[in-house]
Design a protein around this motif. Structure first.
Motif, PDB file in Angstrom:
ATOM      1  N   GLN A  55      35.045  43.123  30.354  1.00 21.15           N
ATOM      2  CA  GLN A  55      34.685  44.240  31.216  1.00 21.15           C
ATOM      3  C   GLN A  55      33.175  44.318  31.410  1.00 21.15           C
ATOM      4  N   ASP A  56      32.764  44.561  32.660  1.00 25.35           N
ATOM      5  CA  ASP A  56      31.369  44.727  33.066  1.00 25.35           C
ATOM      6  C   ASP A  56      30.561  43.440  33.026  1.00 25.35           C
ATOM      7  N   ILE A  57      31.236  42.302  33.045  1.00 17.08           N
ATOM      8  CA  ILE A  57      30.498  41.035  33.106  1.00 17.08           C
ATOM      9  C   ILE A  57      29.883  40.825  34.488  1.00 17.08           C
ATOM     10  N   GLY A  58      30.363  41.548  35.484  1.00 17.98           N
ATOM     11  CA  GLY A  58      29.877  41.433  36.866  1.00 17.98           C
ATOM     12  C   GLY A  58      31.060  41.359  37.813  1.00 17.98           C
ATOM     13  N   ARG A  59      30.767  41.326  39.089  1.00 16.73           N
ATOM     14  CA  ARG A  59      31.810  41.209  40.111  1.00 16.73           C
ATOM     15  C   ARG A  59      32.312  39.762  40.114  1.00 16.73           C
ATOM     16  N   VAL A  60      33.464  39.540  39.497  1.00 21.94           N
ATOM     17  CA  VAL A  60      33.935  38.162  39.272  1.00 21.94           C
ATOM     18  C   VAL A  60      34.504  37.616  40.569  1.00 21.94           C
ATOM     19  N   ARG A  61      33.803  36.646  41.136  1.00 23.67           N
ATOM     20  CA  ARG A  61      34.203  36.064  42.421  1.00 23.67           C
ATOM     21  C   ARG A  61      35.293  35.015  42.252  1.00 23.67           C
ATOM     22  N   SER A 114      43.015  49.742  43.137  1.00 20.34           N
ATOM     23  CA  SER A 114      42.605  48.352  43.318  1.00 20.34           C
ATOM     24  C   SER A 114      41.618  47.915  42.246  1.00 20.34           C
ATOM     25  N   ILE A 115      41.733  46.649  41.860  1.00 20.22           N
ATOM     26  CA  ILE A 115      40.694  46.026  41.045  1.00 20.22           C
ATOM     27  C   ILE A 115      39.837  45.104  41.903  1.00 20.22           C
ATOM     28  N   ALA A 116      40.235  44.883  43.163  1.00 21.69           N
ATOM     29  CA  ALA A 116      39.577  43.962  44.098  1.00 21.69           C
ATOM     30  C   ALA A 116      39.753  42.521  43.630  1.00 21.69           C
ATOM     31  N   THR A 117      40.996  42.045  43.725  1.00 16.37           N
ATOM     32  CA  THR A 117      41.348  40.698  43.267  1.00 16.37           C
ATOM     33  C   THR A 117      40.633  39.631  44.082  1.00 16.37           C
ATOM     34  N   CYS A 118      40.206  38.579  43.392  1.00 13.90           N
ATOM     35  CA  CYS A 118      39.492  37.511  44.087  1.00 13.90           C
ATOM     36  C   CYS A 118      39.954  36.166  43.555  1.00 13.90           C
ATOM     37  N   GLY A 119      39.026  35.216  43.341  1.00 16.18           N
ATOM     38  CA  GLY A 119      39.414  33.872  42.954  1.00 16.18           C
ATOM     39  C   GLY A 119      40.204  33.842  41.652  1.00 16.18           C
ATOM     40  N   MET A 120      41.113  32.877  41.542  1.00  9.83           N
ATOM     41  CA  MET A 120      42.058  32.850  40.433  1.00  9.83           C
ATOM     42  C   MET A 120      42.258  31.431  39.928  1.00  9.83           C
ATOM     43  N   THR A 121      42.821  31.328  38.721  1.00  5.64           N
ATOM     44  CA  THR A 121      43.211  30.029  38.200  1.00  5.64           C
ATOM     45  C   THR A 121      44.451  30.181  37.344  1.00  5.64           C
ATOM     46  N   LEU A 122      45.146  29.086  37.140  1.00  4.95           N
ATOM     47  CA  LEU A 122      46.295  29.007  36.241  1.00  4.95           C
ATOM     48  C   LEU A 122      45.855  28.214  35.018  1.00  4.95           C
ATOM     49  N   ASP A 147      49.321  31.261  31.841  1.00  2.00           N
ATOM     50  CA  ASP A 147      48.962  32.564  32.399  1.00  2.00           C
ATOM     51  C   ASP A 147      48.044  32.405  33.604  1.00  2.00           C
ATOM     52  N   ILE A 148      47.963  33.455  34.393  1.00  2.00           N
ATOM     53  CA  ILE A 148      47.099  33.475  35.571  1.00  2.00           C
ATOM     54  C   ILE A 148      45.898  34.371  35.270  1.00  2.00           C
ATOM     55  N   LEU A 149      44.703  33.861  35.537  1.00  2.00           N
ATOM     56  CA  LEU A 149      43.470  34.639  35.398  1.00  2.00           C
ATOM     57  C   LEU A 149      42.935  34.957  36.789  1.00  2.00           C
ATOM     58  N   ILE A 150      42.616  36.235  37.014  1.00  2.00           N
ATOM     59  CA  ILE A 150      42.187  36.711  38.325  1.00  2.00           C
ATOM     60  C   ILE A 150      40.829  37.389  38.192  1.00  2.00           C
ATOM     61  N   GLY A 151      39.887  37.002  39.043  1.00  2.00           N
ATOM     62  CA  GLY A 151      38.609  37.695  39.085  1.00  2.00           C
ATOM     63  C   GLY A 151      38.756  39.056  39.746  1.00  2.00           C
ATOM     64  N   ALA A 152      38.099  40.067  39.170  1.00  2.00           N
ATOM     65  CA  ALA A 152      38.113  41.419  39.722  1.00  2.00           C
ATOM     66  C   ALA A 152      36.700  41.786  40.159  1.00  2.00           C
ATOM     67  N   LEU A 153      36.546  42.030  41.456  1.00  2.00           N
ATOM     68  CA  LEU A 153      35.229  42.365  41.994  1.00  2.00           C
ATOM     69  C   LEU A 153      34.837  43.811  41.677  1.00  2.00           C
ATOM     70  N   ALA A 154      35.583  44.762  42.216  1.00  2.00           N
ATOM     71  CA  ALA A 154      35.216  46.171  42.051  1.00  2.00           C
ATOM     72  C   ALA A 154      35.262  46.599  40.594  1.00  2.00           C
ATOM     73  N   LYS A 155      36.222  46.092  39.828  1.00  2.00           N
ATOM     74  CA  LYS A 155      36.375  46.499  38.434  1.00  2.00           C
ATOM     75  C   LYS A 155      35.599  45.630  37.463  1.00  2.00           C
ATOM     76  N   MET A 156      34.998  44.538  37.951  1.00  2.00           N
ATOM     77  CA  MET A 156      34.047  43.734  37.187  1.00  2.00           C
ATOM     78  C   MET A 156      34.608  43.233  35.853  1.00  2.00           C
ATOM     79  N   HIS A 157      35.753  42.534  35.950  1.00  2.00           N
ATOM     80  CA  HIS A 157      36.329  41.930  34.754  1.00  2.00           C
ATOM     81  C   HIS A 157      37.176  40.738  35.171  1.00  2.00           C
ATOM     82  N   ILE A 158      37.736  40.048  34.197  1.00  2.00           N
ATOM     83  CA  ILE A 158      38.760  39.031  34.433  1.00  2.00           C
ATOM     84  C   ILE A 158      40.092  39.619  33.999  1.00  2.00           C
ATOM     85  N   ASN A 159      41.078  39.512  34.868  1.00  2.00           N
ATOM     86  CA  ASN A 159      42.401  40.074  34.604  1.00  2.00           C
ATOM     87  C   ASN A 159      43.352  38.942  34.241  1.00  2.00           C
TER      88      ASN A 159
END
Length: 392
Positions: free
Chosen positions: A359-365, A310-318, A330-342
């Motif tokens: 990477q490591d910007i924080g838990r992206v909500r 898991s990357i711990a997917t959270c809020g997203m945008t298109l 493209d779709i951008l997804i916040g990653a909580l546990a992995k602390m990046h934007i996917n």
């Protein structure tokens, strides 16, 4: 003082050369948001070179969750403890919306998403998703709307409450989006300790819901005539959907949801469909034991893509903005546990490749695109509001 961070996004296997890192601090207590090892490198690809300046606009959030913009340019950002902060010209004004309802703030529950009505200029409605408190430390996800009189929340109307109420604060979702016809969709998690909720149409948990903008139930909802079913249900079998975005150009609803240990999913949400949880999943229990021995079943949808671990997917945008030509569509997804934007490179409804960014910007909500076409993200732990500015 604003902090400026620079990333060079390069062609290559990992896609991002990291020039900044920061100490992280876990906020949520539920294990579903804390799991995961290393993202598979085969998911990270980039086909276009782009220089991005990350402008840090605010550094003092406590568990931020949702964000939206008013037509006058002001930005509203929710904090889970029950507050909405007001920003103008990318700066916190020092003002907060007054008179909001009391919230059940436990773990992932509290004041969650915020959205404005598509015809806000005409009616002034602002919508929030929050955990309404009930006796015995219980809460239930509620959608309400209000108008602003200065900074005061007035004309408050509670539209729908996702029952039954539940003890604790795990797996509350929740996001709010509107489609081209003005229908409101919101997400609600399975409440964690009873995953079978998601397959039970007699409760509102583990589902995506669809209502009119005033809370009425649409007559063409898929289960509106089924005896005992919750009439607002649009889809079911959704574990803990903390990301929801509507593609206006193609009339598509996208969702991301947390898996357990592995099995986070990106789903194309379609009327009446069953997304499988907990009958099928690519995840396992946190103690390493299996949840189920199958990942596919007739009548249950497969994710467009999924994440193990898991990357711990959270809020997203298109991404629809011309400001990011390499990411448009493209779709951008916040990653909580992995602390990046996917970043998921999309072609229609197909996920072609993925890239780990910042990477490591924080838990992206959450990640959001503003009306003027810029991308913003908010983080937990590091407590940041950042703006992604294309340099070239």
């Amino acid at each position: 003082m604003k902090l400026k961070i620079y990333y060079q996004l390069l062609t290559g296997a990992f896609g991002a050369a990291l020039l900044f890192s920061c100490e992280s601090k876990d906020v949520d207590q539920a294990v579903s948001e804390e799991q995961g090892e290393t993202v598979d490198a085969t998911f990270a690809t980039q086909t276009d070179e782009m220089l991005i300046k990350v402008d840090t606009l605010h550094t003092d959030f406590e568990s931020p969750w949702g964000m939206t913009w008013l037509p006058d340019g002001k930005m509203l950002i929710t904090e889970r403890k029950g507050e909405i902060l007001i920003f103008e010209d990318d700066a916190f004004t020092g003002q907060k919306i007054q008179g909001l309802p009391e919230v059940h703030e436990v773990n992932q529950a509290g004041l969650l998403d915020v959205a404005i009505h598509p015809k806000y200029d005409e009616n002034g409605w602002i919508y929030i998703a929050y955990a309404k408190p009930f006796p015995d430390n219980k809460g239930a996800l509620t959608i309400m709307r209000f108008k602003l009189d200065g900074t005061n929340a007035v004309d408050q109307e509670e539209l729908i409450t996702a029952m039954p109420e539940w003890e604790g604060g795990r797996h509350f979702g929740s996001r709010i989006v509107f489609d081209n016809d003005g229908y409101l969709y919101f997400s609600n998690g399975d409440k964690g300790n009873k995953p079978e909720n998601a397959q039970d149409l007699t409760n509102a948990h583990g589902k995506i819901h669809r209502i009119h903008d005033d809370g009425r139930i649409p007559s063409d909802n898929p289960f509106v005539d089924e005896e005992g079913a919750v009439a607002s249900i649009w889809t079911y079998g959704n574990r803990n959907p903390q990301g929801l975005v509507y593609d206006k150009a193609n009339d598509r609803l996208w969702e991301v949801e947390h898996g357990p240990q592995g099995g986070d999913e990106l789903n194309l949400i379609e009327k009446g469909k069953n997304y499988g949880w907990p009958v099928i999943t690519y995840g396992i229990n946190y103690d390493g034991t299996p949840i189920t021995d199958i990942t596919e079943k007739e009548g249950m949808e497969q994710p467009i893509t999924y994440y193990v671990p898991s990357i711990a997917t959270c809020g997203m945008t298109l991404v629809t903005s011309d400001k990011y030509p390499a990411w448009k569509g493209d779709i951008l997804i916040g990653a909580l546990a992995k602390m990046h934007i996917n970043r998921v490179d999309m072609e229609g409804t197909e996920a072609l490749s993925q890239e780990v960014m910042f990477q490591d910007i924080g838990r992206v909500r959450t990640v959001s695109e503003s009306p003027d076409g810029y991308l913003y993200a908010i983080t937990e732990g590091t407590g940041l509001l950042v703006k992604l500015l294309p340099v070239n």
